[in-house]
Scaffold this active site. Sequence first.
Site, mmCIF file in Angstrom:
data_model
loop_
_atom_site.group_PDB
_atom_site.id
_atom_site.type_symbol
_atom_site.label_atom_id
_atom_site.label_comp_id
_atom_site.label_asym_id
_atom_site.label_seq_id
_atom_site.Cartn_x
_atom_site.Cartn_y
_atom_site.Cartn_z
ATOM 1 N N HIS A 25 -3.301 2.587 5.442
ATOM 2 C CA HIS A 25 -4.194 3.681 5.836
ATOM 3 C C HIS A 25 -3.504 5.047 5.779
ATOM 4 C CE1 HIS A 25 -3.294 3.881 10.489
ATOM 5 N NE2 HIS A 25 -2.194 3.828 9.793
ATOM 6 N N ASP A 45 12.385 -0.389 5.687
ATOM 7 C CA ASP A 45 11.793 0.892 6.070
ATOM 8 C C ASP A 45 12.784 1.998 5.714
ATOM 9 O OD1 ASP A 45 10.039 2.798 7.165
ATOM 10 O OD2 ASP A 45 9.497 1.471 8.806
ATOM 11 N N GLY A 56 14.805 0.998 2.437
ATOM 12 C CA GLY A 56 14.091 0.947 1.174
ATOM 13 C C GLY A 56 12.830 1.779 1.191
ATOM 14 N N ASP A 57 12.318 2.065 0.020
ATOM 15 C CA ASP A 57 11.088 2.825 -0.166
ATOM 16 C C ASP A 57 10.049 1.899 -0.765
ATOM 17 O OD1 ASP A 57 9.028 4.500 -0.859
ATOM 18 O OD2 ASP A 57 10.267 5.968 -1.901
ATOM 19 N N PHE A 58 9.031 1.542 0.030
ATOM 20 C CA PHE A 58 8.059 0.551 -0.446
ATOM 21 C C PHE A 58 7.180 1.079 -1.574
ATOM 22 C CE2 PHE A 58 6.305 1.990 3.801
ATOM 23 C CZ PHE A 58 5.400 2.911 3.300
#
Length: 330
Positions: A234, A189, A215-217
């Site tokens: 969503h 995250d 991290g950046d998903f």
Amino acid sequence: MLRLLVGPWIGKAVAAAAELGIADGLADGPRTGAELAAELRVRQQPLERLLRLLAAVGLVDDDAGRFRLTATGELLSASHPASMREQALLYDSHYFREAWDRLADGVRTGEQPFVSAFGEDVFSFIAARPEEALRFSSGMAAGAGYAEALASAFDFSGVSKVADVGGGDGAVLEAVLSRHEHVIGVLVDLPASMEPARERLLPFIAEGRCSVVEGDFLERVPAADVHILSRILHNWDDDSARRILANCRAAMPAGDGRVLIAERVLPDSGHPWLSLAFDLHMMVMTGGAERTGSRYEAVLEQAGLRTVGESEMPLEMRLLEAAPVSGRNP
């Protein structure tokens, strides 16, 4: 109509109860208004008026002026294992209110209400405000009352490693690791969630069964047998959702792996009020949406995935189990 119009007053009363610590003050048993006022250091008469409304909506019972928590009211206690206190405070935060105040303008113009109110998207807004980021993370985690249901709905018996993608404070991963002692987990995250997640998952980190990584998903995710996306998709439009899913697909073992998607899935017809309320909330706050099953299938297909299982969970949630399409890469 009048019941609908006074709905915001009820929400404000619940948030006030959370802020004042009423549930914690009643956690050890019934109190009179005078006793509770003394404990909370507030005025007795206004407190009793608030308590009577909380009794009317089912958060407390009023037995001739002695108040005790109901099972629903207990959820506002900070010590409750499924506490929703932080969620109540988050939903009453100024930036939630100000974004919703722009709803009508958003319908007129198509502009996202949060961006209209603050000039930036909600994730940039939160990232620049550490205190708000902590409340946001805690409030989102408080809404994960389905964590145990998720941990039991999928067969983890053949799984070695699980990645909780955008896992917030780690409530879902904690449930999975607690129930399935052979599984190793990693939570990824943004920095705002790191410390709450490390604190919650500390026993598993100490055992060497868990790690928490920044991290950046939208860019990449850690390799794992199973990737969990719990109320993540969503928040994003279809193109961004496809990128997240494609990153999970790329991080799977060759030809295998699963993505577990926990979301409210809209029916093709009908009006489930809670899911539709969150759909409008996504429009206001993030520009995302709650999707129908067929819309999820279309996004999954673009990422080289397909649904192979589906389970019901509490609060109109569903768990979609997605697997790679043979021979297909996104």
